[in-house]
Scaffold this active site. Structure first.
Site, short mmCIF file in Angstrom:
data_model
loop_
_atom_site.label_atom_id
_atom_site.label_comp_id
_atom_site.label_asym_id
_atom_site.label_seq_id
_atom_site.Cartn_x
_atom_site.Cartn_y
_atom_site.Cartn_z
N TYR A 30 -32.13 21.36 -51.57
CA TYR A 30 -31.81 21.68 -50.18
C TYR A 30 -32.77 22.78 -49.71
CZ TYR A 30 -28.72 25.46 -52.05
OH TYR A 30 -28.19 26.54 -52.71
N THR A 31 -33.01 22.81 -48.40
CA THR A 31 -34.03 23.72 -47.86
C THR A 31 -33.57 25.17 -47.77
OG1 THR A 31 -33.30 23.26 -45.60
CG2 THR A 31 -35.08 21.88 -46.49
N GLU A 94 -36.69 17.36 -50.08
CA GLU A 94 -35.96 18.50 -49.52
C GLU A 94 -35.01 18.00 -48.43
OE1 GLU A 94 -35.95 21.77 -50.09
OE2 GLU A 94 -37.74 22.18 -51.31
N HIS A 132 -32.43 19.96 -58.48
CA HIS A 132 -33.23 21.11 -58.90
C HIS A 132 -32.47 21.92 -59.95
CE1 HIS A 132 -36.24 24.37 -57.28
NE2 HIS A 132 -36.59 23.89 -58.46
#
Length: 224
Positions: A30-31, A94, A132
């Site tokens: 996620y950003t 992302e 991630h």
């Protein structure tokens, strides 16, 4: 498969994949930024020295920053299934999300469509779609507890969760062995490993290691 509408916004933060490697993994992030445009700006800033192959906005718009055959700078230090240099071995996606709320329906639908194409092009199996946090336990927490891994798994786009009761006796040595068999090979302490597995499969679980932590890994007959 219907062709996706993908906008191009090339990032300078990329280069050749090392040692002739090609994508064997897809890493989802996620950003943690205000919106997709802010994230794209950072991922294209040479001073930031970060990038990803794709950004998917909250409303489902997909932007490609790095060609799939190139090495984007999204994963950082970590390991998966005995592999290091994850940047050379993966495609990074992302998702426009702060990590504090669920991912939108248009965004998830766009991700699913994108995943299907990438997996087909590079022969990446469902087990090769990771977060991630999976490859960098203790260092990274994205895509976080609100990400719907089960939804992807139902479509064969991620590993399905185990569903048995788990063994009666549990030890961290046995748990580490089971987790390593699924890909959790980064060198981290017991607490970080348990947190990473739970973030993926039991995001709201608390307390000491238990049978359910083994069960989600598909391990039901390990002995202490």
């Amino acid at each position: 498969m219907t062709k996706l509408a993908i906008a191009d916004h090339p990032s300078p933060n990329c280069g050749p994949r090392r040692d002739g490697l090609h994508p064997a993994l897809i890493v989802i992030h996620y950003t943690a930024m205000e919106n997709a445009q802010a994230a794209i700006g950072r991922l294209c800033d040479p001073e930031a020295e970060v990038s990803a192959h794709y950004v998917i906005a909250n409303r489902g718009e997909i932007t490609q920053l790095v060609p799939e055959d190139q090495r984007a700078w999204h994963a950082g230090a970590g390991a998966w299934a005995g592999m290091d240099d994850i940047n050379s071995r993966s495609i990074g996606i992302e998702l426009d999300n702060l990590g504090t709320h669920p991912f939108s329906e248009p965004q998830m639908a766009a991700l699913e469509h994108l995943l299907k194409g990438i997996m087909a092009r590079w022969a990446i199996p469902a087990a090769g779609v990771i977060g991630h946090s999976d490859m960098a336990p203790g260092r990274k927490g994205d895509p976080g507890p609100h990400f719907d891994w089960a939804r992807l798994a139902r479509q064969g786009l991620a590993r399905a969760i185990g569903g048995d009761a788990g063994p009666q006796g549990q030890s961290f040595d046995s748990f580490r062995k089971a987790a390593r068999a699924l890909g959790y090979t980064a060198e981290v302490d017991d607490d970080a490993l348990l947190a990473a597995v739970r973030l993926r499969y039991r995001p709201y679980a608390q307390g000491p290691l238990c049978a359910s932590d083994f069960a989600v890994l598909g391990e039901t007959d390990l002995q202490t």
